[in-house]
Design a protein around this motif. Structure first.
Motif, mmCIF file in Angstrom:
data_model
loop_
_atom_site.group_PDB
_atom_site.id
_atom_site.type_symbol
_atom_site.label_atom_id
_atom_site.label_comp_id
_atom_site.label_asym_id
_atom_site.label_seq_id
_atom_site.Cartn_x
_atom_site.Cartn_y
_atom_site.Cartn_z
ATOM 1 N N GLY A 79 0.844 -1.192 0.000
ATOM 2 C CA GLY A 79 0.000 0.000 0.000
ATOM 3 C C GLY A 79 0.873 1.232 0.000
ATOM 4 N N HIS A 80 0.809 2.003 1.092
ATOM 5 C CA HIS A 80 1.721 3.124 1.295
ATOM 6 C C HIS A 80 2.031 3.196 2.791
ATOM 7 C CE1 HIS A 80 -2.094 5.294 2.151
ATOM 8 N NE2 HIS A 80 -1.358 6.167 2.812
ATOM 9 N N ILE A 81 2.905 4.092 3.200
ATOM 10 C CA ILE A 81 3.270 4.185 4.606
ATOM 11 C C ILE A 81 2.073 4.713 5.405
ATOM 12 C CG2 ILE A 81 4.774 5.324 6.278
ATOM 13 C CD1 ILE A 81 6.892 5.438 4.022
ATOM 14 N N VAL A 82 1.590 3.878 6.318
ATOM 15 C CA VAL A 82 0.437 4.207 7.156
ATOM 16 C C VAL A 82 0.887 4.075 8.606
ATOM 17 C CG1 VAL A 82 -1.915 3.555 7.792
ATOM 18 C CG2 VAL A 82 -1.178 3.370 5.406
ATOM 19 N N GLN A 83 0.663 5.126 9.385
ATOM 20 C CA GLN A 83 1.117 5.109 10.776
ATOM 21 C C GLN A 83 0.076 4.573 11.751
ATOM 22 O OE1 GLN A 83 2.242 9.340 10.732
ATOM 23 N NE2 GLN A 83 4.298 8.638 11.253
ATOM 24 N N GLY A 84 -1.181 4.545 11.352
ATOM 25 C CA GLY A 84 -2.224 4.130 12.279
ATOM 26 C C GLY A 84 -2.649 5.268 13.191
ATOM 27 N N HIS A 85 -2.305 6.516 12.800
ATOM 28 C CA HIS A 85 -2.656 7.711 13.568
ATOM 29 C C HIS A 85 -3.663 8.512 12.750
ATOM 30 C CE1 HIS A 85 1.713 7.318 15.169
ATOM 31 N NE2 HIS A 85 0.907 6.415 15.691
ATOM 32 N N VAL A 86 -4.925 8.361 13.061
ATOM 33 C CA VAL A 86 -5.997 9.009 12.306
ATOM 34 C C VAL A 86 -5.926 10.517 12.503
ATOM 35 C CG1 VAL A 86 -8.511 9.252 12.147
ATOM 36 C CG2 VAL A 86 -7.470 6.985 12.338
ATOM 37 N N ASP A 87 -6.008 11.259 11.398
ATOM 38 C CA ASP A 87 -5.951 12.719 11.453
ATOM 39 C C ASP A 87 -7.309 13.338 11.735
ATOM 40 O OD1 ASP A 87 -3.128 13.131 10.733
ATOM 41 O OD2 ASP A 87 -3.723 12.178 8.853
ATOM 42 N N GLN A 88 -8.355 12.769 11.153
ATOM 43 C CA GLN A 88 -9.700 13.292 11.338
ATOM 44 C C GLN A 88 -10.692 12.338 10.691
ATOM 45 O OE1 GLN A 88 -8.706 16.759 8.485
ATOM 46 N NE2 GLN A 88 -10.941 16.709 8.492
ATOM 47 N N THR A 89 -11.972 12.655 10.849
ATOM 48 C CA THR A 89 -13.003 11.850 10.207
ATOM 49 C C THR A 89 -13.536 12.587 8.979
ATOM 50 O OG1 THR A 89 -14.719 12.774 11.638
ATOM 51 C CG2 THR A 89 -13.708 10.689 12.337
ATOM 52 N N ALA A 90 -14.272 11.858 8.174
ATOM 53 C CA ALA A 90 -14.955 12.415 7.005
ATOM 54 C C ALA A 90 -16.328 11.769 6.920
ATOM 55 C CB ALA A 90 -14.159 12.147 5.728
ATOM 56 N N VAL A 91 -17.192 12.349 6.099
ATOM 57 C CA VAL A 91 -18.535 11.816 5.914
ATOM 58 C C VAL A 91 -18.695 11.395 4.460
ATOM 59 C CG1 VAL A 91 -21.001 12.368 5.974
ATOM 60 C CG2 VAL A 91 -19.481 13.270 7.738
ATOM 61 N N CYS A 92 -19.198 10.193 4.256
ATOM 62 C CA CYS A 92 -19.480 9.718 2.907
ATOM 63 C C CYS A 92 -20.676 10.503 2.363
ATOM 64 C CB CYS A 92 -19.795 8.225 2.932
ATOM 65 S SG CYS A 92 -20.093 7.507 1.306
ATOM 66 N N THR A 93 -20.497 11.101 1.177
ATOM 67 C CA THR A 93 -21.560 11.925 0.594
ATOM 68 C C THR A 93 -22.207 11.293 -0.620
ATOM 69 O OG1 THR A 93 -19.918 13.115 -0.719
ATOM 70 C CG2 THR A 93 -20.548 14.082 1.416
ATOM 71 N N GLU A 94 -21.543 10.284 -1.197
ATOM 72 C CA GLU A 94 -22.117 9.658 -2.390
ATOM 73 C C GLU A 94 -21.442 8.325 -2.655
ATOM 74 O OE1 GLU A 94 -23.496 11.330 -6.682
ATOM 75 O OE2 GLU A 94 -21.402 11.720 -6.167
ATOM 76 N N VAL A 95 -22.235 7.358 -3.066
ATOM 77 C CA VAL A 95 -21.730 6.064 -3.512
ATOM 78 C C VAL A 95 -22.326 5.820 -4.889
ATOM 79 C CG1 VAL A 95 -21.614 3.585 -3.079
ATOM 80 C CG2 VAL A 95 -21.650 5.196 -1.142
ATOM 81 N N ILE A 96 -21.460 5.713 -5.885
ATOM 82 C CA ILE A 96 -21.917 5.469 -7.250
ATOM 83 C C ILE A 96 -21.421 4.091 -7.679
ATOM 84 C CG2 ILE A 96 -21.786 6.208 -9.664
ATOM 85 C CD1 ILE A 96 -21.236 9.051 -8.608
ATOM 86 N N GLU A 97 -22.366 3.213 -8.026
ATOM 87 C CA GLU A 97 -21.988 1.900 -8.542
ATOM 88 C C GLU A 97 -21.792 2.026 -10.044
ATOM 89 O OE1 GLU A 97 -23.450 -2.741 -8.583
ATOM 90 O OE2 GLU A 97 -24.569 -1.265 -7.428
ATOM 91 N N GLU A 98 -20.596 1.666 -10.491
ATOM 92 C CA GLU A 98 -20.307 1.689 -11.915
ATOM 93 C C GLU A 98 -20.285 0.248 -12.406
ATOM 94 O OE1 GLU A 98 -16.793 4.141 -12.304
ATOM 95 O OE2 GLU A 98 -18.052 5.938 -12.215
ATOM 96 N N ASP A 99 -19.986 0.029 -13.636
ATOM 97 C CA ASP A 99 -19.983 -1.317 -14.197
ATOM 98 C C ASP A 99 -18.722 -2.056 -13.761
ATOM 99 O OD1 ASP A 99 -20.756 -3.525 -15.634
ATOM 100 O OD2 ASP A 99 -20.085 -2.727 -17.571
ATOM 101 N N GLY A 100 -18.757 -2.652 -12.561
ATOM 102 C CA GLY A 100 -17.618 -3.419 -12.069
ATOM 103 C C GLY A 100 -16.790 -2.710 -11.015
#
Length: 194
Positions: free
Chosen positions: A94-115
């Motif tokens: 993946g990439h370098i991940v420290q496991g230190h969350v900076d903040q939260t976010a809110v999901c605003t949209e989920v679009i299902e595409e073909d696959g």
């Protein structure tokens, strides 16, 4: 140190509030391999195993962690993304991940595409975290590539494997997720502030 490649989905089996802390008990397929005091990323939050009983282990999230993450929203039987700490000398998929969350976010949209799926998120840009087009972002511990980067929002494209093997398949409009921004980007942003 983590890679953002989710190893397993765990199930929240118990939550006990003690003062400002939450003791969260999780059932997963690698519990038998854990040891007390070992670090595991839970939706991207690095927490320490404090108890292991059969196929369930327990971690403690303190007020600082609960204030900055989505762990305070967990309920019994919720699915949680899990990754054990990286083994020195292993591939960094993946990439370098420290496991230190900076903040939260809110999901605003989920679009299902073909696959595939495109998930969009809004976050508070006043905290000086930034995304860049094709840069790295960690959402609930999952290493992803940013698309459609804006000042306070961005999207990610999700392949079927990631959709099925992480808790992305549970997200909907309004879901609160944990964000860890790219560590190199955070250092650059801090240097530019000076």
């Amino acid at each position: 140190m983590f890679t953002g490649i989710i190893e397993s989905l765990g199930l929240v089996r118990n939550i006990v509030k003690e003062g400002e802390n939450l003791h969260i008990s999780i059932e997963c397929d690698f519990t038998s391999e854990l040891k007390i005091d070992q670090s595991v990323a839970h939706n991207g939050v690095c927490l320490t195993a404090v108890d292991i009983t059969d196929n369930i282990y327990t971690v403690t999230a303190i007020k600082e962690t609960l204030d900055k993450t989505n762990l305070k929203h967990l309920k019994i039987n919720d699915k949680i993304n899990l990754e054990r700490a990286m083994i020195l000398g292993d591939r960094l998929d993946g990439h370098i991940v420290q496991g230190h969350v900076d903040q939260t976010a809110v999901c605003t949209e989920v679009i299902e595409e073909d696959g595939s799926w495109v998930f969009s998120f809004d976050y508070d840009s006043s905290l000086n975290n930034v995304t860049i087009e094709k840069g790295s972002i960690t959402i609930n511990g999952t290493s992803l590539t940013v698309v459609n980067s804006k000042k306070n929002s961005f999207s990610v494209a999700i392949i079927p494997y990631t959709y099925e093997h992480t808790n992305f398949h549970t997200f909907k409009n309004g879901s609160v997720v944990n964000l860890e921004f790219d560590v190199i980007g955070k250092y650059v942003a801090r240097l530019l502030e000076k």
